[in-house]
Write a protein that holds these residues in place. Structure first.
Motif, short mmCIF file in Angstrom:
data_model
loop_
_atom_site.label_atom_id
_atom_site.label_comp_id
_atom_site.label_asym_id
_atom_site.label_seq_id
_atom_site.Cartn_x
_atom_site.Cartn_y
_atom_site.Cartn_z
N LEU A 347 0.86 -1.17 0.00
CA LEU A 347 0.00 0.00 0.00
C LEU A 347 0.91 1.23 0.00
CD1 LEU A 347 -2.43 -1.32 2.73
CD2 LEU A 347 -2.78 -1.34 0.27
N VAL A 348 1.42 1.56 -1.14
CA VAL A 348 2.50 2.53 -1.23
C VAL A 348 2.18 3.90 -0.59
CG1 VAL A 348 4.12 3.65 -2.77
CG2 VAL A 348 3.34 1.35 -3.24
N PRO A 349 1.03 4.49 -0.87
CA PRO A 349 0.78 5.81 -0.28
C PRO A 349 0.82 5.79 1.24
CG PRO A 349 -0.85 5.29 -1.96
CD PRO A 349 -0.06 4.05 -1.76
N ILE A 350 0.27 4.73 1.82
CA ILE A 350 0.25 4.64 3.28
C ILE A 350 1.68 4.52 3.81
CG2 ILE A 350 -0.46 3.19 5.21
CD1 ILE A 350 -2.99 2.57 3.76
N VAL A 351 2.45 3.67 3.14
CA VAL A 351 3.83 3.47 3.57
C VAL A 351 4.58 4.79 3.56
CG1 VAL A 351 6.01 2.39 2.99
CG2 VAL A 351 3.91 1.12 2.71
N GLU A 352 4.37 5.54 2.49
CA GLU A 352 5.12 6.77 2.33
C GLU A 352 4.81 7.76 3.44
OE1 GLU A 352 5.03 9.19 -1.55
OE2 GLU A 352 5.65 7.11 -1.88
N LEU A 353 3.52 7.95 3.67
CA LEU A 353 3.11 8.93 4.67
C LEU A 353 3.54 8.47 6.06
CD1 LEU A 353 1.64 11.50 5.33
CD2 LEU A 353 -0.48 10.20 5.50
N ALA A 354 3.29 7.19 6.35
CA ALA A 354 3.65 6.69 7.67
C ALA A 354 5.16 6.80 7.88
CB ALA A 354 3.21 5.23 7.81
N HIS A 355 5.89 6.59 6.81
CA HIS A 355 7.33 6.67 6.94
C HIS A 355 7.78 8.08 7.30
CE1 HIS A 355 11.54 5.88 6.31
NE2 HIS A 355 11.58 7.06 5.70
N GLU A 356 7.20 9.05 6.64
CA GLU A 356 7.59 10.44 6.93
C GLU A 356 7.26 10.80 8.37
OE1 GLU A 356 9.44 12.16 5.17
OE2 GLU A 356 9.37 10.91 3.38
N CYS A 401 -4.18 13.24 -4.29
CA CYS A 401 -2.73 13.10 -4.27
C CYS A 401 -2.10 14.40 -3.80
CB CYS A 401 -2.22 12.80 -5.68
SG CYS A 401 -2.67 11.16 -6.20
N GLY A 402 -2.71 15.50 -4.21
CA GLY A 402 -2.17 16.80 -3.84
C GLY A 402 -2.08 16.94 -2.33
N SER A 403 -3.17 16.63 -1.65
CA SER A 403 -3.18 16.81 -0.20
C SER A 403 -2.16 15.88 0.46
CB SER A 403 -4.58 16.58 0.35
OG SER A 403 -5.04 15.30 -0.04
N LEU A 404 -2.02 14.70 -0.11
CA LEU A 404 -1.05 13.76 0.45
C LEU A 404 0.37 14.29 0.26
CD1 LEU A 404 -0.36 11.02 1.68
CD2 LEU A 404 -0.40 10.05 -0.59
N ASN A 405 0.65 14.76 -0.95
CA ASN A 405 1.99 15.29 -1.22
C ASN A 405 2.32 16.46 -0.29
OD1 ASN A 405 2.05 13.44 -3.16
ND2 ASN A 405 2.18 14.85 -4.90
N LYS A 406 1.32 17.27 -0.07
CA LYS A 406 1.53 18.45 0.74
C LYS A 406 1.88 18.04 2.18
CE LYS A 406 -0.95 22.68 2.00
NZ LYS A 406 -1.82 22.29 3.10
N LEU A 407 1.14 17.08 2.66
CA LEU A 407 1.38 16.63 4.03
C LEU A 407 2.77 16.02 4.15
CD1 LEU A 407 0.12 16.42 6.76
CD2 LEU A 407 -0.92 14.28 6.11
N VAL A 408 3.13 15.21 3.16
CA VAL A 408 4.46 14.60 3.17
C VAL A 408 5.53 15.70 3.18
CG1 VAL A 408 6.09 13.27 1.77
CG2 VAL A 408 3.75 12.45 2.07
#
Lengths: 904, 191
Positions: A347-356, A401-408
């Protein structure tokens, strides 16, 4: 502070960079120097100095051969990690061991290993490497590595890391998949798990052999790789690139390292803003579209929610007391676990955000930054975002995706200290883009999922890492068009929602308790139904209500039975490994196929069939399937096939092992059986039917193997198989055709707790016989009966003479009649042969709950247990196999009553 | 039935060592000195109260084949099947028909290996009372020589004007398990 975390950082940093990554090298060098200043660094001092030296030479372009210098640097770093690890994983573990977490890890890792094992076996097979399997294997090794690092199981982390790099190296060099090494890792990890589950603080098993094996493999790989590189020069550029399916994982591993490395070094003011285009990307976040296959998704959703709720609570505590270590640890663990599991499921998006978020929290844990309210706010928003990402899995509409990128991006910004400059940096980035963001915010509520369908932050297709101005990397939306249209996706979501069921974990003892209680209820209900005073009531309403109660009880029983059913998958998967090992040892080629591994069986049965299966599979590999040259000579393909399948048939489960080998050699079996005196003295070998000969292999002490291998051939095996299966009240059968192969099938009851029984009576006593064992029943006439020597009674059943055993004499009971023609004969089919059992009468057929006859009492031959019948009395459940033994034993004693049925 | 009789030789070694231990225990605590007394014919016996789980009237007993003669069979105790022993036969006394005074005392001993409680019923003529017998009033078992097996007895309690034979629960039940095991081994050989 212990040096362990720092060493860990150094290890992962070294793994993530290569010789051309100068900022990475600088950071590595700095960290190594920091290490030297620490108190406990004495044992690794010289290694660290070597490493620093090599790093320096590459950075300053002084090295003659950069690749060699980098190699040496990595070797030194490995040495450091290994040294620290061997100094005692326990010393490391003790300081921050979390028993609960460790337990969770142990149980998760057992599952991971099972999957990894079967994946490794699959990957090793001939033909092209299967991209999906490969990605899975890498994911699992990576997850175990990450979690082990987190649990301070340094040795495990190092070993996993080495294997991971080895896989990468092999694949880049276009070499065979290192299945042998991966399996060695699996074996070693299993021993680790054993050791840890016995004693969390005890030592881990020695990893020396394993590490050596990996090192040798890696060196071999390097040699080949280098020669390949020199030979192919530029042309190798394409071939050495990892297969595309692996790319997302690589990007995910490397991205954060480089990003955080850059963040540490670059002054905040110079931090080039991330391209804003990615902030107002209105496309919904999507997941790789192969998720639907994963049945763990439901578990993940439940778990993730739990973790996130816990994290939120902890953040709220942190807001009051920012210095508190425990809530911080909770939040960190929550993100870490979510990341780990999500990574496992791709689940790539989750991994990315959780990682950050995890990185931010990790910095806070190390005291590099303080968690001010801005940061906590950011963490909370990460929680919210993760929650909505998780909800997306259930078919909720996805965040953009935008909101996710912004949060990351914000999370990364918050990594910098002091907060003031970070604030300004963020501000600069944000204010510089104010109109854009505002537009973004305005655009968010009315998303157009279809307007930009191909700009997914991460689809199943490979994402291309694009270097940004400051050296950090942004995963750019793939250019490939998304596979699903907006409507298709909606359908997909709906389907997914239907698929996911929420689950709860329940302890097995509670489950067993429930099943027992339902059993009691069934008995109690029957007692009421059969109560004379109830039966004398003739009100229709009472009868109607009673039958309603019966129906509910029956349903309840069905439900409670279903609770303890598990798929046979896990047991089957272990067999794949066994087949592979046996085939390798015997120099055979075997293709292993599993069918119906989702078939469900009682959990106790699934556990108990493990051993018999191992024996039978080994036999099939060792005796059944011929070596390649023999096969080719016989006109068959050199690869044998072995199929393990499970399916339902007539109220029981059948597990079949089918091979296309030579089949059973009846001549040899017969010869062996005569040699070993396994045939009863009066048997004429020519009288035996094919299946009777086949069944001889179940005799104790039988083995036809010409030479005894360490795999099979000692003549213990098939008789144990049969005993074990019969203990489960199952049956095992063979069908075999010379030259075409054999099939072993085990027929097993669905559950251990209940049997379909035939209640019979002898005198005042009642007994329950498994219905499965009864072939037919009849009342004999005098001409059906024969006797020999005044004792041996026989009955003629369809032209065959079968021995008669009287239940009354086996159990020393007083039967109502000694005249066989007044009683009933049951034709019983046991693996020991067919025989007739004489009883007074059949009372009826009913399902009974099997109970033990009191703990501590040993088994009584011929009795499998007890059942409580409708009137509350206990009836003994008969075991046909034991009965026939007991009967023969009985016949040997001279007390057998003289025949009376025949004379009359 | 060709079942072996309980012989002194086959009795467990635990029985001979435990009386001593129990006396030591008894000196430390007073609760350990409560006994449930019952009669077999004219004689009065006692089990330590901690081992007694419950007392029930005689219910239907399903006989167990191929078991020692003193194993009466099994009963349904609220859904659980437990074995029942005829104590008279166990002690070599004549059996008498059951009447309304006849009781089954359900005993429980914990099996430390499996961490499970093992329950078994014993049939007695009548149940009397719970007696407090101080350690000082318990005499060691006198030696009767080979005519009487004293392995089951842990002491003779003197209460008011009578003497109660105090029984070693583990020995009474463990002997049972021992014998059955021997029996089943024999089967295994035969098979």
């Amino acid at each position: 502070m212990s040096i362990a975390p720092l060493v860990r950082e150094i290890g992962s940093l070294a793994a993530a960079i290569d010789q051309s990554d100068l900022p990475g090298l600088v950071e590595l060098q700095e960290k190594l120097e920091l290490l030297l200043t620490m108190d406990d660094a004495a044992p690794v001092e010289s290694l660290s100095e070597t490493a620093i030296e090599h790093a320096g030479s590459i950075i300053l372009r002084e090295a003659e051969d950069e690749a060699a210098a980098f190699e040496a640097l990595c070797a030194a770093v490995d040495g450091i990690t290994a040294q620290i690890a061997s100094d005692g994983p326990n010393a490391l573990a003790e300081e921050d061991i979390d028993v609960e977490l460790l337990e969770a890890w142990l149980s998760a890792t057992v599952d991971h290993l099972a999957i990894l094992e079967s994946t490794a076996v699959g990957l090793e097979g001939p033909g092209d490497v299967d991209g999906e399997l490969l990605a899975e294997a890498r994911r699992i090794v990576h997850t175990i590595k990450g979690e082990a690092g987190f649990l301070s199981l340094e040795l495990v982390r190092v070993a996993c890391h080495k294997v991971e790099s080895l896989i990468d190296a092999r694949l880049q060099a276009d070499l065979a998949f290192p299945g042998e090494e991966l399996l060695a890792l699996v074996d070693w990890l299993k021993r680790c798990l054993d050791a840890l589950s016995r004693d969390a603080l005890g030592g881990l098993p020695d990893a020396g052999l394993l590490l050596d094996q990996i090192r040798v493999a890696a060196t071999r790989c390097n040699v080949v790789e280098q020669s390949a590189l020199t030979e192919q020069a530029d042309a190798s550029g394409t071939s050495s690139a990892p297969p595309t399916s692996v790319a997302p994982t690589v990007a995910h591993v490397r991205l954060p390292m480089e990003a955080s490395g850059a963040a540490d070094e670059t002054p905040p003011g110079n931090h080039a803003p991330v391209p804003h285009a990615s902030f107002d990307d209105p496309a919904p976040v999507t997941y790789p579209d192969d998720l639907g296959m994963d049945e763990n998704l439901g578990d993940f959703i439940g778990e993730a929610r739990e973790h996130l709720t816990a994290a939120e609570d902890a953040v709220l505590i942190l807001e009051q007391t920012p210095e508190e270590a425990e809530p911080l640890g909770t939040v960190f663990r929550a993100f870490h676990t979510v990341k780990g599991v999500a990574g496992f499921m791709n689940l790539v998006p989750i991994v990315e955000l959780a990682h950050e978020a995890e990185t931010l929290l990790d910095h806070a844990r190390n005291g590099r930054i303080t968690l001010d309210s801005d940061r906590l706010d950011c963490v909370l928003r990460a929680c919210d975002m993760l929650e909505s990402l998780v909800a997306t899995l259930e078919g909720e509409s996805a965040p953009t995706c935008g909101s996710l990128n912004k949060l990351v991006f914000e999370l990364r910004q918050h990594l910098q200290d002091p907060p003031a400059s970070q604030g300004s940096a963020a501000e600069a980035a944000v204010t510089g883009d104010a109109p854009n963001l505002a537009r973004n915010a305005a655009a968010e509520p009315n998303r157009h999922p279809d307007s930009n369908a191909n700009a997914n932050i991460s689809t199943g297709t490979p994402a291309t890492p694009r270097p940004a101005a400051d050296g950090s990397t942004i995963v750019e939306p793939s250019a490939a068009p998304a596979k699903l249209s907006a409507t298709g996706q909606a359908d997909e979501n709906k389907a997914r929602r239907a698929r996911i069921e929420s689950t709860v974990k329940v302890s097995t003892s509670r489950l067993d308790n429930l099943v027992t209680m339902v059993g009691e209820l069934v008995i109690a209900q029957q007692m009421i139904l059969q109560d004379p005073s109830i039966q004398s009531l003739d009100g229709q309403r009472v009868q109607r209500n009673l039958s309603q109660v019966s129906k509910i009880v029956r349903d309840l029983q069905g439900v409670s039975m279903a609770l303890s059913m598990v798929p046979v998958k896990s047991t089957f998967q272990k067999m794949a490994r066994l087949v592979r090992d046996t085939a390798v040892k015997g120099g055979k080629k075997i293709a292993f196929v599993m069918e119906g591994e989702d078939t469900e069986l009682d959990r106790n049965v699934v556990e108990a069939i493990g051993d018999p299966l191992v024996h039978m599979i080994r036999n099939a590999c060792d005796h059944g399937i011929e070596s390649p040259d023999v096969r080719v000579a016989a006109g068959k393909s050199d690869t044998g096939s072995l199929c393990l399948s499970a399916f339902h048939q007539g109220g029981s489960i059948v597990i079949e092992i089918r091979d296309d080998g030579g089949g059973l050699n009846r001549e040899r079996i017969l010869k062996k059986a005569i040699e070993r005196g396994l045939l009863p003295g009066d048997t004429d070998p020519s009288d035996l039917s094919d299946s009777e000969i086949d069944n001889l292999i179940f005799q104790p002490g039988f083995s036809t193997a010409e030479k005894i291998t360490d795999i099979s051939g000692r003549g213990v095996g098939m008789d144990v198989v049969r005993k074990n299966i019969e203990a489960l009240r199952g049956k095992v059968e063979i069908t075999s055709r010379p030259g075409e192969g054999s099939t072993f099938s085990m027929r097993l009851p669905l559950t251990m707790a209940i049997i379909d029984g035939m209640v019979v009576s002898v005198g005042d006593e009642r007994f329950v016989l498994p219905t499965l064992a009864i072939e037919q029943s009849f009342r004999p006439t005098a001409k059906d009966l024969e006797s020999t020597m005044g004792r041996g009674e026989m009955a003629r059943v369809r032209g065959k003479l079968l021995p008669i055993h009287r239940l009354a004499s086996i159990f020393d009971l007083t039967a109502t009649t000694t005249d066989l023609t007044e009683g009933l004969l049951l034709v019983i089919e046991s693996t020991d042969g067919r025989f007739c059992l004489s009883v007074d009468e059949i009372i009826g057929q009913q399902q009974v709950v099997i109970k033990s006859l009191g703990e501590g009492l040993p088994a009584i031959q011929g009795v499998a247990g007890g059942a409580i019948l409708g009137d509350g009395r206990v009836a003994l459940i008969l075991d046909v196999m034991g009965l026939s033994y007991a009967a023969r034993r009985e016949a040997e004693t001279p007390r057998t009553p003289a025949l009376s049925g025949i004379e009359s | 039935m060709n079942t072996p009789q309980a012989s002194p030789a086959s009795s467990p070694t635990a029985a001979s060592s435990s009386p001593q231990e129990l006396v030591i225990d008894g000196a430390g605590s007073d609760t350990g000195n409560k006994f449930l007394t019952f009669t077999l014919g004219p004689e009065e016996y006692g089990f330590e109260i901690l081992n007694v789980r419950e007392i029930i009237g005689v219910v239907d007993i399903t006989p167990l084949p191929q078991s020692p003669d003193y194993v009466r069979g099994v009963i349904n105790l609220r859904g659980r099947i437990i074995p029942v022993m005829e104590l008279r036969t166990r002690f070599g006394l004549d059996t008498i028909p059951y009447d309304e005074e006849t009781c089954i005392i359900v005993l429980e001993v914990s099996d430390e290996e499996n961490d499970e409680a093992f329950q078994m019923g014993v049939v007695v003529d009548t149940v009397n009372e719970v007696l407090d017998i101080p350690t000082g009033s318990i005499d060691p078992t006198p030696r009767f020589g080979s005519t009487l097996d004293t392995n089951f007895i842990f002491g003779l309690g003197k209460a008011r004007d009578r003497v109660v034979t105090l029984l070693e629960v583990e020995a009474v039940l463990a002997g049972e398990i021992q014998d059955l095991t021997g029996e089943s081994d024999e089967f295994a050989d035969a098979a």
